[in-house]
Design a protein around this motif. Structure first.
Motif, PDB file in Angstrom:
ATOM      1  N   ASN A   1       1.064   6.168  -2.435  1.00 52.18           N
ATOM      2  CA  ASN A   1       0.309   5.504  -1.866  1.00 52.18           C
ATOM      3  C   ASN A   1      -0.602   4.651  -2.786  1.00 52.18           C
ATOM      4  O   ASN A   1      -0.964   5.063  -3.877  1.00 52.18           O
ATOM      5  CB  ASN A   1      -0.837   6.307  -1.017  1.00 52.18           C
ATOM      6  CG  ASN A   1       0.026   7.259   0.079  1.00 52.18           C
ATOM      7  OD1 ASN A   1       0.430   6.381   0.910  1.00 52.18           O
ATOM      8  ND2 ASN A   1      -0.125   8.252   0.053  1.00 52.18           N
TER       9      ASN A   1
ATOM     10  N   THR B   1      -7.538  -1.953  -6.751  1.00 50.13           N
ATOM     11  CA  THR B   1      -7.869  -1.219  -8.186  1.00 50.13           C
ATOM     12  C   THR B   1      -6.243  -1.504  -8.798  1.00 50.13           C
ATOM     13  O   THR B   1      -6.691  -1.274  -9.780  1.00 50.13           O
ATOM     14  CB  THR B   1      -8.215   0.082  -7.747  1.00 50.13           C
ATOM     15  OG1 THR B   1      -7.112   0.878  -7.213  1.00 50.13           O
ATOM     16  CG2 THR B   1      -9.387  -0.144  -7.184  1.00 50.13           C
TER      17      THR B   1
ATOM     18  N   VAL C   1      -3.338   6.177  -5.331  1.00 52.59           N
ATOM     19  CA  VAL C   1      -4.331   6.831  -4.687  1.00 52.59           C
ATOM     20  C   VAL C   1      -4.366   8.323  -5.109  1.00 52.59           C
ATOM     21  O   VAL C   1      -3.344   9.036  -4.853  1.00 52.59           O
ATOM     22  CB  VAL C   1      -4.261   6.734  -3.098  1.00 52.59           C
ATOM     23  CG1 VAL C   1      -5.537   7.514  -2.601  1.00 52.59           C
ATOM     24  CG2 VAL C   1      -4.455   5.040  -2.840  1.00 52.59           C
ATOM     25  N   ASN C   2      -5.143   8.769  -5.815  1.00 57.40           N
ATOM     26  CA  ASN C   2      -5.562  10.082  -6.532  1.00 57.40           C
ATOM     27  C   ASN C   2      -4.122  10.809  -6.547  1.00 57.40           C
ATOM     28  O   ASN C   2      -3.694  11.723  -6.451  1.00 57.40           O
ATOM     29  CB  ASN C   2      -5.953  11.132  -5.387  1.00 57.40           C
ATOM     30  CG  ASN C   2      -7.274  10.467  -4.758  1.00 57.40           C
ATOM     31  OD1 ASN C   2      -8.218  10.079  -5.456  1.00 57.40           O
ATOM     32  ND2 ASN C   2      -7.709  10.562  -3.308  1.00 57.40           N
TER      33      ASN C   2
ATOM     34  N   GLN D   1      -4.050   0.681  -8.815  1.00 56.40           N
ATOM     35  CA  GLN D   1      -3.813   2.084  -9.076  1.00 56.40           C
ATOM     36  C   GLN D   1      -3.214   2.866  -8.094  1.00 56.40           C
ATOM     37  O   GLN D   1      -3.556   2.443  -6.761  1.00 56.40           O
ATOM     38  CB  GLN D   1      -5.163   2.934  -9.641  1.00 56.40           C
ATOM     39  CG  GLN D   1      -5.717   2.116 -10.737  1.00 56.40           C
ATOM     40  CD  GLN D   1      -5.170   2.378 -11.949  1.00 56.40           C
ATOM     41  OE1 GLN D   1      -4.708   3.538 -12.268  1.00 56.40           O
ATOM     42  NE2 GLN D   1      -4.613   1.483 -12.816  1.00 56.40           N
TER      43      GLN D   1
ATOM     44  N   ASP E   1      -3.388   1.459  -4.257  1.00 55.93           N
ATOM     45  CA  ASP E   1      -4.502   0.454  -3.624  1.00 55.93           C
ATOM     46  C   ASP E   1      -4.315  -0.775  -4.714  1.00 55.93           C
ATOM     47  O   ASP E   1      -4.583  -1.098  -5.790  1.00 55.93           O
ATOM     48  CB  ASP E   1      -5.670   1.426  -4.135  1.00 55.93           C
ATOM     49  CG  ASP E   1      -6.904   0.265  -3.656  1.00 55.93           C
ATOM     50  OD1 ASP E   1      -6.821  -0.729  -3.298  1.00 55.93           O
ATOM     51  OD2 ASP E   1      -8.014   1.093  -3.939  1.00 55.93           O
TER      52      ASP E   1
ATOM     53  N   ASP F   1       0.247   7.118 -11.838  1.00 55.13           N
ATOM     54  CA  ASP F   1      -0.456   6.138 -12.622  1.00 55.13           C
ATOM     55  C   ASP F   1       0.130   5.862 -14.014  1.00 55.13           C
ATOM     56  O   ASP F   1      -0.005   5.000 -14.847  1.00 55.13           O
ATOM     57  CB  ASP F   1      -2.164   6.530 -12.810  1.00 55.13           C
ATOM     58  CG  ASP F   1      -2.563   6.151 -11.634  1.00 55.13           C
ATOM     59  OD1 ASP F   1      -2.325   5.290 -10.649  1.00 55.13           O
ATOM     60  OD2 ASP F   1      -3.643   6.509 -11.279  1.00 55.13           O
TER      61      ASP F   1
ATOM     62  N   SER G   1       0.803  -1.112  -0.025  1.00 57.47           N
ATOM     63  CA  SER G   1      -0.072   0.162  -0.121  1.00 57.47           C
ATOM     64  C   SER G   1       1.041   1.270   0.038  1.00 57.47           C
ATOM     65  O   SER G   1       0.407   2.368  -0.572  1.00 57.47           O
ATOM     66  CB  SER G   1      -0.837   0.027   1.148  1.00 57.47           C
ATOM     67  OG  SER G   1      -1.843  -1.120   1.347  1.00 57.47           O
TER      68      SER G   1
END
Length: 432
Positions: free
Chosen positions: A400, A405, A409-410, A407, A402, A415, A263
């Motif tokens: 960070n 998913t 995080v925000n 991907q 996930d 990405d 994570s």
């Protein structure tokens, strides 16, 4: 059909019929016949593939494939001298996939080809042994899993530690609490990596299909700084040493801790020793955190003068509440218990490469993917953790992630590194 992708091949009626007939088993119906193997990429690791398969009853290497005609001719001559028979050769792997007399392909190409070769092979009804890292980026690993499941293919990842009985025994000690509650794994890759100097761009030699060699990567000028080994140290083709030798150790970390993707990721490193053509870091220190499991991984890459750790220079250390376990290389472990580090259980064995291939070929015959020691999922996770560490290094900040998913995080900037811009017709598709 060298000008079309495996995807378009399967969309033709003839291709669909051929693929459907292959989904029910190996490429040939007679399970007692020898498994016919093609080795893709024969300059480096492919030599190990040829040797290992040659030691296993019930399988024959019948074809060698490489875009370098010079390497191909040399390897074919060595093969004929050793085995007393000729072996077919091919420069374009797509022609190998078109053949219905090939049951299995093994993939020992540069990293940037691993996933696409595996996906195309699955689509063409072949079973696959693919070298580490299974993927060049995180997106590709997920697509490999989807392809193996969709086309009911047997896909083994080349993390041969998982086929070593001594290492399997060591993991059982971790599971049953011999060193107490295991909370951290450390991966070590201390390999001798000297300067590669500077090599100019130049015209590709006539014996090398430079277009095929580049495959999914964007087109660039040929240079000896890439071909044939030093591609490891540039992002277009390789993943640095954490994504080279390191995938054996990232996989061992995940296996021993019984975790998958993390994570939180931090990384720091750089080039400290040489002004040369390497782009990836010489030294890299990475931390991966699993808040739900309350576990973490530390990973160290060093290229030159260094001490070992616990007697290991390439290996792993697992830390628990009652002791620690050192995994040295591919075939031994030692446990030390208590504050004074009293010697505990230990074991060692032989090189696990042939057992790993044997495990794969047994699964090819049985059609039971659950019997694989290094299933396609490990190609995704053990390669993926290396990719995540490299992304954190390249961005220079904590990330960070996930795991559900797959991907960040925000984090649109991060990405972008989860995949690449592919070059037609060498495209890893969204839908396999």
């Amino acid at each position: 059909m060298s000008e079309v992708t495996r995807r378009s091949f399967l969309q033709t009626s003839a291709g669909a019929v051929a693929a459907t007939s292959l989904l029910t088993g190996t490429a040939r119906a007679d399970v007692n016949s020898k498994i016919r193997v093609a080795v893709l990429g024969v300059n480096g690791r492919g030599k190990t593939h040829i040797k290992a398969i040659g030691e296993i009853e019930g399988a024959d290497v019948v074809l060698l494939c490489d875009p370098d005609e010079q390497v191909l001719a040399k390897r074919a001559a060595e093969f004929e001298k050793k085995y007393g028979r000729k072996v077919e050769t091919e420069t374009d792997m797509r022609k190998v996939f078109d053949r219905d007399d090939i049951d299995v392909v093994t993939v020992a190409t540069p990293n940037h080809w691993h996933s696409l070769a595996t996906i195309w092979a699955c689509q063409a009804g072949k079973d696959v042994y693919v070298e580490k890292p299974g993927s060049h980026n995180l997106f590709e690993g997920r697509k490999m899993i989807e392809a193996a499941k969709k086309y009911k293919r047997i896909v083994q990842h080349g993390v041969q530690l998982r086929s070593q009985p001594a290492i399997q025994e060591g993991v059982e000690h971790l599971r049953k609490g011999t060193i107490g509650d295991v909370y951290m794994a450390r991966g070590l890759v201390f390999r001798w990596r000297p300067s590669i100097g500077h090599k100019p761009s130049e015209k590709a030699p006539s014996y090398l299909d430079w277009n095929l060699w580049q495959g999914p990567a964007q087109e660039t000028d040929y240079s000896q700084r890439y071909v044939h080994y030093n591609w490891h140290w540039t992002w277009d083709y390789g993943n640095g040493d954490v994504g080279n030798q390191g995938v054996h150790e990232t996989d061992m970390c995940l296996w021993g801790l019984d975790v998958k993707l993390p994570s939180q990721i931090t990384a720091m490193g750089g080039k400290f020793l040489w002004d040369d053509d390497k782009v990836t870091p010489e030294v890299l220190s990475t931390n991966y955190f699993y808040p739900e499991e309350n576990k973490m991984i530390q990973f160290e890459v060093r290229p030159w003068m260094t001490n070992d750790e616990g007697g290991a220079s390439v290996g792993n250390i697992f830390y628990g509440s009652e002791g620690y376990m050192v995994v040295k290389g591919y075939n031994s472990y030692e446990i030390f218990l208590g504050r004074k580090g009293e010697p505990g259980p230990k074991n060692s064995g032989d090189d696990p490469v042939v057992p790993h291939f044997t495990n794969f070929l047994n699964a090819v015959r049985s059609r039971k993917a659950e019997t694989l020691n290094g299933p396609v999922e490990t190609a995704h996770t053990s390669s993926g953790i290396a990719h995540l560490g490299n992304i954190a290094f390249r961005l220079g900040r904590q990330l960070n992630f996930d795991p559900k998913t797959e991907q960040f995080v925000n984090d649109a900037e991060a990405d972008k590194y989860l995949t690449r811009e592919y070059r037609e017709p060498f495209v890893v598709p969204n839908e396999v």
